[in-house]
Design an enzyme around this catalytic site. Sequence first.
Site, PDB file in Angstrom:
ATOM      1  N   GLY A 145      12.359 -17.182 -25.582  1.00 32.97           N
ATOM      2  CA  GLY A 145      13.444 -17.190 -26.075  1.00 32.97           C
ATOM      3  C   GLY A 145      14.147 -15.812 -26.252  1.00 32.97           C
ATOM      4  O   GLY A 145      13.705 -15.194 -24.975  1.00 32.97           O
ATOM      5  N   LEU A 177      16.562 -15.296 -24.644  1.00 29.79           N
ATOM      6  CA  LEU A 177      17.775 -15.905 -23.977  1.00 29.79           C
ATOM      7  C   LEU A 177      18.599 -15.602 -23.523  1.00 29.79           C
ATOM      8  O   LEU A 177      19.401 -14.885 -24.037  1.00 29.79           O
ATOM      9  CB  LEU A 177      17.531 -17.837 -23.775  1.00 29.79           C
ATOM     10  CG  LEU A 177      17.002 -18.318 -24.533  1.00 29.79           C
ATOM     11  CD1 LEU A 177      17.855 -19.838 -24.200  1.00 29.79           C
ATOM     12  CD2 LEU A 177      15.281 -18.453 -23.035  1.00 29.79           C
ATOM     13  N   GLY A 231      19.222 -14.739 -17.206  1.00 29.42           N
ATOM     14  CA  GLY A 231      18.400 -14.818 -16.258  1.00 29.42           C
ATOM     15  C   GLY A 231      17.577 -16.032 -16.862  1.00 29.42           C
ATOM     16  O   GLY A 231      17.625 -17.355 -15.380  1.00 29.42           O
ATOM     17  N   HIS A 232      17.202 -15.919 -18.009  1.00 23.09           N
ATOM     18  CA  HIS A 232      16.600 -17.642 -18.167  1.00 23.09           C
ATOM     19  C   HIS A 232      17.768 -18.853 -17.365  1.00 23.09           C
ATOM     20  O   HIS A 232      17.904 -20.056 -17.283  1.00 23.09           O
ATOM     21  CB  HIS A 232      16.135 -18.217 -19.711  1.00 23.09           C
ATOM     22  CG  HIS A 232      15.555 -16.882 -20.393  1.00 23.09           C
ATOM     23  ND1 HIS A 232      16.026 -15.554 -21.098  1.00 23.09           N
ATOM     24  CD2 HIS A 232      14.337 -16.422 -20.357  1.00 23.09           C
ATOM     25  CE1 HIS A 232      14.649 -15.171 -21.108  1.00 23.09           C
ATOM     26  NE2 HIS A 232      13.766 -15.340 -20.801  1.00 23.09           N
ATOM     27  N   LYS A 245      10.881 -12.148 -11.354  1.00 31.04           N
ATOM     28  CA  LYS A 245      11.132 -11.411 -11.785  1.00 31.04           C
ATOM     29  C   LYS A 245       9.624 -10.811 -12.520  1.00 31.04           C
ATOM     30  O   LYS A 245       9.476 -10.069 -11.934  1.00 31.04           O
ATOM     31  CB  LYS A 245      11.879 -11.456 -13.094  1.00 31.04           C
ATOM     32  CG  LYS A 245      11.278 -10.527 -13.761  1.00 31.04           C
ATOM     33  CD  LYS A 245      12.245  -9.629 -14.976  1.00 31.04           C
ATOM     34  CE  LYS A 245      12.170  -8.190 -15.698  1.00 31.04           C
ATOM     35  NZ  LYS A 245      10.885  -9.073 -16.835  1.00 31.04           N
TER      36      LYS A 245
HETATM   37  P1  AMP Z   1      10.013 -15.383 -20.466  1.00 28.74           P
HETATM   38  O1  AMP Z   1      11.217 -16.061 -21.859  1.00 28.74           O
HETATM   39  O2  AMP Z   1      10.235 -13.621 -20.327  1.00 28.74           O
HETATM   40  O3  AMP Z   1       9.428 -15.807 -20.886  1.00 28.74           O
HETATM   41  O4  AMP Z   1      10.546 -15.513 -19.209  1.00 28.74           O
HETATM   42  C1  AMP Z   1      11.058 -16.739 -19.270  1.00 28.74           C
HETATM   43  C2  AMP Z   1      11.148 -17.628 -17.806  1.00 28.74           C
HETATM   44  O5  AMP Z   1      12.266 -17.066 -17.275  1.00 28.74           O
HETATM   45  C3  AMP Z   1      10.135 -16.895 -17.076  1.00 28.74           C
HETATM   46  O6  AMP Z   1      10.039 -17.857 -15.815  1.00 28.74           O
HETATM   47  C4  AMP Z   1      10.574 -15.466 -16.423  1.00 28.74           C
HETATM   48  O7  AMP Z   1      10.038 -14.983 -15.156  1.00 28.74           O
HETATM   49  C5  AMP Z   1      12.411 -15.851 -16.090  1.00 28.74           C
HETATM   50  N1  AMP Z   1      12.719 -14.850 -15.462  1.00 28.74           N
HETATM   51  C6  AMP Z   1      12.416 -13.893 -17.099  1.00 28.74           C
HETATM   52  N2  AMP Z   1      14.134 -12.364 -16.150  1.00 28.74           N
HETATM   53  C7  AMP Z   1      14.780 -12.895 -15.848  1.00 28.74           C
HETATM   54  C8  AMP Z   1      15.661 -12.697 -15.170  1.00 28.74           C
HETATM   55  N3  AMP Z   1      15.931 -12.155 -15.197  1.00 28.74           N
HETATM   56  N4  AMP Z   1      15.812 -13.486 -13.983  1.00 28.74           N
HETATM   57  C9  AMP Z   1      15.421 -14.335 -13.005  1.00 28.74           C
HETATM   58  N5  AMP Z   1      14.602 -15.159 -14.461  1.00 28.74           N
HETATM   59  C10 AMP Z   1      13.689 -14.497 -15.001  1.00 28.74           C
END
Ligand code: AMP
Length: 277
Positions: free
Chosen positions: A28, A30, A33-34, A148
């Site tokens: 979450g 979000l 990137g997400h 990332k």
């Molecule tokens: P998180 O909510 O931080 O667990 O991230 C969920 C997914 O989004 C994971 O696969 C992360 O690697 C991806 N993610 C997080 N930040 C970025 C970003 N800046 N660019 C691309 N993917 C991202």
Amino acid sequence: MLIVKHIKDLQKRLQSDNFTIGFVPTMGALHQGHISLIMQSKAENQLTVCSIFVNPTQFNDKKDFDKYPITIEKDIEKLSLAGTDILFLPELEEMYPEGLDEQKQYDIGYLDTVLDGKFRPGHFNGVSMIVHKLLNAVKPTNLYMGEKDFQQCLVVKHLIEQKKLPVHLITCPTLRESNGLAMSSRNTRLSDQGRVKASTIFDCLTYIKTHQTESEFAELQAYCLAKLTHAGFEPEYLLLADADNLHLIDSFEHANNKVVLVAAKLEGVRLIDNMRM
Ligand code: AMP
């Protein structure tokens, strides 16, 4: 967008369709990137499922867990706008019906001994546990994860191979702010000034990449660690590794595919980033 809280309801909905399913697990808060992962999944699958679950077992630092940003209303709006088909939004009891005391142990091997494995004990076991549970619940065709979290992608690849899970892992490029700072939910915990300073991480990675043919890694590493410290960071690591297996190397000549990975705290917020060389 359908919002589902229980695995049995999710499976009822998914079983009735013989569709390719793209899955984007998140915690979450979000950001774009997400959303880029959602867009890639939408382009490549008939159905896109996103999950939001702040997984307590992957936080080795309780303060980090307590301070993790939660913006569920905005998240729902963003996912819906992006055209997500299903949001899986489980409560703690749904993912850990057995409680948090007895945790299954995963054989993560070497990856658990370096970089984030070393600095965040138990983190990748928690990641393996939740990704395994989510994959069993969603049973996607394709799983989308961000580069990332470079080491996380390798840990999940290892999990998929080890447990012979029938899913393709697709790793997606890192989206960045205009100053180069990798987008991250944790960035919201930085002050405005901190967000500006945080771009030093990207500047260092870029500096190393552009100087790799004329300087030794150790020299570039020392220069960048000093630059980070001067900007107010507490660096944890800044290391060069073989991008295929994260074996640490000390020279750019020691592997074909190379990546520099960095973790550093700024204003008490732990930031990670990486760049392929
Ligand atoms: P998180 O909510 O931080 O667990 O991230 C969920 C997914 O989004 C994971 O696969 C992360 O690697 C991806 N993610 C997080 N930040 C970025 C970003 N800046 N660019 C691309 N993917 C991202």
